[in-house]
Design a protein around this motif. Sequence first.
Motif, PDB file in Angstrom:
ATOM      1  N   ARG B  45     -29.459  31.583  15.334  1.00  0.00           N
ATOM      2  CA  ARG B  45     -28.037  31.735  15.006  1.00  0.00           C
ATOM      3  C   ARG B  45     -27.125  30.612  15.076  1.00  0.00           C
ATOM      4  O   ARG B  45     -26.047  30.643  14.397  1.00  0.00           O
ATOM      5  CB  ARG B  45     -27.594  32.797  15.834  1.00  0.00           C
ATOM      6  N   ASN B  46     -27.516  29.638  16.077  1.00  0.00           N
ATOM      7  CA  ASN B  46     -26.686  28.492  16.236  1.00  0.00           C
ATOM      8  C   ASN B  46     -26.565  27.453  14.924  1.00  0.00           C
ATOM      9  O   ASN B  46     -27.862  26.946  14.552  1.00  0.00           O
ATOM     10  CB  ASN B  46     -27.338  27.664  17.282  1.00  0.00           C
ATOM     11  N   PRO B  47     -25.673  27.424  14.224  1.00  0.00           N
ATOM     12  CA  PRO B  47     -25.407  26.370  13.046  1.00  0.00           C
ATOM     13  C   PRO B  47     -25.932  24.983  13.249  1.00  0.00           C
ATOM     14  O   PRO B  47     -26.687  24.215  12.495  1.00  0.00           O
ATOM     15  CB  PRO B  47     -24.023  26.554  12.621  1.00  0.00           C
ATOM     16  N   PHE B  48     -25.709  24.488  14.617  1.00  0.00           N
ATOM     17  CA  PHE B  48     -26.164  23.264  14.820  1.00  0.00           C
ATOM     18  C   PHE B  48     -27.697  22.926  14.604  1.00  0.00           C
ATOM     19  O   PHE B  48     -28.169  22.038  14.209  1.00  0.00           O
ATOM     20  CB  PHE B  48     -25.844  22.730  16.079  1.00  0.00           C
ATOM     21  N   ASN B  49     -28.296  24.115  15.010  1.00  0.00           N
ATOM     22  CA  ASN B  49     -29.892  23.906  14.928  1.00  0.00           C
ATOM     23  C   ASN B  49     -30.288  23.882  13.381  1.00  0.00           C
ATOM     24  O   ASN B  49     -31.414  23.372  13.181  1.00  0.00           O
ATOM     25  CB  ASN B  49     -30.310  25.108  15.476  1.00  0.00           C
ATOM     26  N   TRP B  50     -29.524  24.406  12.473  1.00  0.00           N
ATOM     27  CA  TRP B  50     -29.738  24.243  11.110  1.00  0.00           C
ATOM     28  C   TRP B  50     -29.816  22.665  10.820  1.00  0.00           C
ATOM     29  O   TRP B  50     -30.472  22.263   9.906  1.00  0.00           O
ATOM     30  CB  TRP B  50     -28.933  25.084  10.127  1.00  0.00           C
ATOM     31  N   ILE B  51     -28.492  22.305  11.229  1.00  0.00           N
ATOM     32  CA  ILE B  51     -28.482  20.607  10.950  1.00  0.00           C
ATOM     33  C   ILE B  51     -29.585  19.951  11.426  1.00  0.00           C
ATOM     34  O   ILE B  51     -30.289  18.986  10.729  1.00  0.00           O
ATOM     35  CB  ILE B  51     -27.048  20.231  11.442  1.00  0.00           C
TER      36      ILE B  51
END
Lengths: 310, 418, 176
Positions: B45-51
């Motif tokens: 869910r954490n968008p930082f992890n997508w980066i």
Amino acid sequence: MKKLNRRSFLKGGLASSVAVAAAVGSAKKADAAGDFGGYPDSMGVLVDMTKCIGCRTCEAACNKEQSLPEPDKAFDDMSVFEERRHGGLPRRTTEKAYTVVNKYEVEGREHPLFRKFQCNHCQEPACLTSCFVNAYTKTPEGAVIYDPKVCVGCRTCMIACPFYVPAYTFSSATNPVIKKCIMCYDTRLKFGRPPACVESCPQQVMTFGKRKDLIELAHRNIESHPDKYVDHVYGEHEVGGTSWMYMTAVDAPFEEIGFDVHLGKQPIINYVKDFLAMVPMVLTIWPALFTGFHLLATRKDAKKNDESAS
Amino acid sequence: MKSFVAQGLRPVDSLMKPESTTEWTLKEKLLLGLSPGDYLKQLVRNPFNWIFAIIYAIGVPVILGRFYYGLGWATHGSYDYPWGLFLGWGLFCMVPLSASGFMLGTTVELFGRKDFKPIERLGLLNGLLGYLFAVVFLQADLGQPWRLIYPMVVSLGPAAVLFLVAWHVATYLSVQVAELVPAASEMMGWKAPKKFVKSIVLGLTVAGIILSTLHQGALGALFTYAPGKVHPLWYSYSFQWFHFFCSSIFAGLSMLIVVSTLSKGFLKWRCDSNFLDSLDRITLGLAKGASLALITYLIIKLTAIAHDNEWALLFTGWGQWYIFEICLGVLLPLFLYTVAIRNQSAKIARFAALIAVVGILLNRLNTALITFNWQMYQEIPHWREVTITITIYATYILVYRACLCRLPILFTWKADAK
Amino acid sequence: MGIKKRKLLGLALMAAMVSPWSLPGPASAEVFELDGMKNLYEGVSFDHDMHIEATGENCTECHHHTAGTAPTDPLCVTCHAKSPEIDNPSCKSCHVKDVFAAENMKKSWDTPLLHHRDKPGLKAAYHQNCLGCHEENGAPTGCTDCHAMTDAGEKFYNTGKYAPEPKTSGHGGGNH
């Protein structure tokens, strides 16, 4: 603050001494240095650039003597003199070429001046003094040689060398090493013979002999032909003196043929000595100083402990 | 995690599960007290992890390529420019920013300023991870990284400045690990290690100060080997080590302010009131320390110019760049810190800290890369070099986050009544 | 002819042979093969007669003072104004081939008060002495103009049939 009792102080002292012991070696050599000035009977090479005709036989000789890889162009191909690398600079030493000859068209001079460039085998080499695994050795014969078996590949020697000599085999993933002229130490100099380039030169641009004799010779030749040579032997004093020294023509001054004339007479290590002297000072002063600060900072607590104890 | 906490999840902060007599298992502690399913859910869910996922997708093959094909493939390292971003960023930039370790250790344990205790461990962690990843960057940069221990056991070159750096970083890493053992002990429920470290903490702190002074200075002294190659305004054979040491003081403190701000912003669920309530006051305290270091640094920088009589150089192109660096990296933060302290504004102090960090990065990159070989052509790092640097730095951030979420750094471990 | 007459004729013939008019000219009226570098180059066919003509019979041009003629260079004249012809004025009688061999080095550097310490070796003496004048007079100056390369020479210089393949442009790793 917890009480500074003897036990904790001793434990703390042990921890600090570990730090001292770890770095005490850094202090030793800096204290023992003065100006080295080179081994008394070390050999050198005097390069008389007025005689060089740019035939590149020396490059070929080096290539064969040191078993270097096949060059990109033949050694009698003079188009190499027009090659330029990044920044419009002429050729430099590479992992495949321990020496190069460059051509300089000097204004006002009928003929170009050719300059042979390779490791200058300094008396107090910057590469040697900056190497933290002692990979370089200044041999008594004068050559500065390199041991690839201990090299970690930090490339500080390349940063330190004022002449931009050492090359690194960046293309190798498993055993990258430094490549530079070793004055044919293993195959020739050890046995008293001159390097391959010196022997191969058809014009005897290079004279091989004891460094101190060569300096005398150079100055005598300059004195005998004042209208021919610039009155300066490059390498006599530069960065503490080098084993390879150069004489140039009066109409092709050193600064116009690729020599850095702003290097000064200090060996590179002298620029580092100010810091190296700091090391033992910090190691000895800091423990007492900061323990003192601590005692000062906690004097209120100590006072409180005394009061509660009494 | 925020939503889980909002739904009533109590973050792990003691050995015992909340309102129960069972202990957290190690696995549960590592998964932040969540079930594996929930843990993965919050990761995704954490968008930082997508980066981070994108960074790794590109970066990992490039890192593997660097070791397979060699440095020539991955960098623009050349005979003229032997050092690139791995050292320029990973070593020269990250190490001063990690100076918070010895700064906070000294402040709390040596000077007895217990009012900084809430942020002490964050400072120590910042220091440890920064140095650890500096070594990771070093391993990426070294031609033969498996020979890393050679200067210690195989062939010693004690006169070299790098020898000192190698030994000190190795020793200092051990000191920093030891200083963080209490935090790990609390989380793991060990008693003896914490007690032992507490008994030698003064010695560790003094060792930390000695080692830090010398190796922060030594990183600067490395450039004294190249007097003609670094631009004279950035070079001073007498003061280079002090420039780097003094700037590391405010670099470490400023980085700590930045990290604490980021923690407060992004990991609020993990911070306890002890940390959060004192943070503004502590930030201003750190700001005071940083501004003292800044003014000292400014004066020594000007002294160095006077010492070598380089005033005329300030009027050249490089001189303008130098003035820009001083204005952005020294004068502006100094001014902002002063304003913040006078107005007791932690917000301004945080902004000043960010500027100070940027200023340090600028100074180190200037010395190591930009003004290096100033008389030659300029070298631009290879895109692969940039990719690897970003990937390793992303790993540093991930490890940092992982530690902050688990170890009692931002929160106090509840001592269990037994 | 009687024996006495034949003996007289023989004597007369021998006398004629050694008379100044039938003696050969200076011992150098021939082409010399200079092949000191035979590992790399074929020998040089040196036409001495042609050079005597080319220098206008001025031996100093090449032989310094060793042919009995006085040099003009003010540096040399101070000592060699009246130097006589030496027995063997050939280049190799003064300029040694292996100039950096141990015994030659010792001679050059350890002989006290020796003036010409840096006397060029034979190979350098030829090149230094010849090239300047050759250039001024449009004579051959290229390496292979005077001596062709042997096969070993081509290998040494990575040229001819040993020349490397021309490389396509592009960066060799690290050699920027």
